[in-house]
Design an enzyme around this catalytic site. Structure first.
Site, PDB file in Angstrom:
ATOM      1  N   ASP A  53      37.349  97.487  35.960  1.00 50.32           N
ATOM      2  CA  ASP A  53      37.002  96.600  37.066  1.00 50.32           C
ATOM      3  C   ASP A  53      37.938  96.926  38.226  1.00 50.32           C
ATOM      4  O   ASP A  53      39.069  96.443  38.299  1.00 50.32           O
ATOM      5  CB  ASP A  53      37.162  95.135  36.628  1.00 50.32           C
ATOM      6  CG  ASP A  53      36.671  94.142  37.681  1.00 50.32           C
ATOM      7  OD1 ASP A  53      36.679  94.496  38.881  1.00 50.32           O
ATOM      8  OD2 ASP A  53      36.302  93.019  37.305  1.00 50.32           O
TER       9      ASP A  53
ATOM     10  N   GLU B 291      46.779  87.863  34.748  1.00 51.73           N
ATOM     11  CA  GLU B 291      45.342  87.883  35.024  1.00 51.73           C
ATOM     12  C   GLU B 291      44.737  86.861  34.080  1.00 51.73           C
ATOM     13  O   GLU B 291      44.378  87.171  32.957  1.00 51.73           O
ATOM     14  CB  GLU B 291      44.776  89.297  34.788  1.00 51.73           C
ATOM     15  CG  GLU B 291      43.401  89.495  35.388  1.00 51.73           C
ATOM     16  CD  GLU B 291      42.283  89.021  34.484  1.00 51.73           C
ATOM     17  OE1 GLU B 291      42.004  87.797  34.466  1.00 51.73           O
ATOM     18  OE2 GLU B 291      41.691  89.853  33.795  1.00 51.73           O
TER      19      GLU B 291
ATOM     20  N   GLU C 148      37.418  79.635  29.380  1.00 55.28           N
ATOM     21  CA  GLU C 148      38.202  80.594  28.592  1.00 55.28           C
ATOM     22  C   GLU C 148      39.343  81.206  29.407  1.00 55.28           C
ATOM     23  O   GLU C 148      39.768  82.334  29.159  1.00 55.28           O
ATOM     24  CB  GLU C 148      37.311  81.698  28.010  1.00 55.28           C
ATOM     25  CG  GLU C 148      36.337  81.191  26.961  1.00 55.28           C
ATOM     26  CD  GLU C 148      35.612  82.323  26.246  1.00 55.28           C
ATOM     27  OE1 GLU C 148      35.552  83.440  26.794  1.00 55.28           O
ATOM     28  OE2 GLU C 148      35.105  82.078  25.134  1.00 55.28           O
TER      29      GLU C 148
ATOM     30  N   HIS D  12      33.719  92.095  36.761  1.00 48.34           N
ATOM     31  CA  HIS D  12      33.228  91.761  35.418  1.00 48.34           C
ATOM     32  C   HIS D  12      32.989  90.259  35.263  1.00 48.34           C
ATOM     33  O   HIS D  12      32.324  89.837  34.324  1.00 48.34           O
ATOM     34  CB  HIS D  12      34.198  92.259  34.346  1.00 48.34           C
ATOM     35  CG  HIS D  12      35.445  91.445  34.218  1.00 48.34           C
ATOM     36  ND1 HIS D  12      36.532  91.604  35.045  1.00 48.34           N
ATOM     37  CD2 HIS D  12      35.775  90.453  33.359  1.00 48.34           C
ATOM     38  CE1 HIS D  12      37.475  90.763  34.697  1.00 48.34           C
ATOM     39  NE2 HIS D  12      37.047  90.049  33.681  1.00 48.34           N
TER      40      HIS D  12
END
Length: 307
Positions: free
Chosen positions: A4, A97, A106, A246
């Site tokens: 990504d 991240e 999540e 993504h």
């Protein structure tokens, strides 16, 4: 995720272009994964980087760090952030991240906030430090029929009871700009220096202005991320107007199809909160109302989703 480019280059640029902030600093990489961010920090001049991750990927990360000659600069610890013991009392910078779909599904933000409160030195920096969730409405009749209408006739049988289940599951997919029929609306912002875990459960109003005559089948959401500690602020978006990531976009299909005209407005309220079983899962509720020119077309509804 390494492929990504938007994600990885944003972190790389934020770190490399601000090497003066990283020089001789102790850095904590929360959820370090393959340790790519840790190695960026070392390249930028960090004195030492501590990477923490629960996954067994950290075993490969150790090998990656070693073959890149950084084992003396990077310490990798496997375990939960709240359970591991760092080799230092405080760190100067936290990098992570942590973002999930719909930003918070999540996500590891709770863990980053725990690390902030426990380990970040006064005046320390967080990369990234700002996040914003946006919403818009889309025309998506063909795909909705494929996803939801499918259950009306499954090999000759009526599976309509599963339609409610399908509607309750938001779709993560790439949305084309031509599908969007409203201006975007900012619905929620986060400052990682000040936000508390409790504030990640939110209930906020929204207002979306219709830009053309069309139908509305769903509401979509995306998020933008900012590195504001940088000399030159760096930002990236996961929206349909931006380069692919993504994370794509999150699509919330409505039960009813709205017929909308330019100049009208969809107003409502969106509520998001962690589930009782797992803080990384979400219960999302969207209450909406079309404020139409013709009162007879005004429509209101409510949808609940499980993420």
């Amino acid at each position: 995720m390494l492929k990504d480019e938007v994600r990885t280059n944003s972190y790389k640029n934020a770190i490399y272009q601000n090497a003066h902030l990283f020089k001789d600093k102790v850095v904590l990489d929360v959820g370090c994964g393959t340790s790519i961010l840790s190695m960026f920090a070392v390249k930028a001049g960090a004195k030492h980087v501590i990477g923490v991750d629960m996954s067994t990927i950290i075993e490969k990360a150790r090998e990656i760090v070693e073959v890149n000659g950084m084992s003396d600069k990077i310490t990798l610890l496997q375990g939960k952030m709240e359970e591991v013991t760092l080799p230092v009392d405080k760190v100067d910078i936290i990098i992570s991240e942590w973002m999930g779909y719909f930003l918070l599904y999540e996500s590891m933000l709770d863990t980053v906030l725990l690390a902030r409160d426990k380990y970040l030195a006064p005046g320390g920096l967080i990369f990234p430090d700002k996040a914003h969730i946006y919403m818009a409405a889309i025309e998506d009749g063909d795909y909705k029929e494929e996803k939801i209408g499918f259950w009306n006739n499954v090999y000759g049988f009526n599976f309509a009871p599963l339609q409610k289940t399908a509607l309750a599951e938001p779709l993560v997919d790439t949305v084309e700009m031509k599908a969007i029929v409203t201006d975007p609306g900012l619905i929620f912002s986060i400052d990682l220096y000040t936000v508390t875990p409790a504030e990640l459960a939110f209930s906020v109003p929204f207002s979306l202005s219709i830009t053309r005559n069309d139908f509305v089948h769903a509401l979509i959401s995306w998020f933008d991320i900012e590195f504001t500690a940088c000399h030159k602020p760096i930002r990236f978006s996961t929206g349909p107007h931006a380069k692919y990531t993504h994370w794509k976009q999150t699509v919330f299909y409505l039960q009813d199809v709205l017929t909308v005209n330019r100049g009208e407005t969809i107003v409502g309220n969106i509520t998001s909160k962690p589930t009782e079983k797992n803080r990384r899962d979400l219960d999302v509720r969207i209450d909406y109302r079309l404020e139409a020119e013709d009162p007879h077309r005004s429509t209101e509804g409510c949808c609940e989703y499980k993420m």
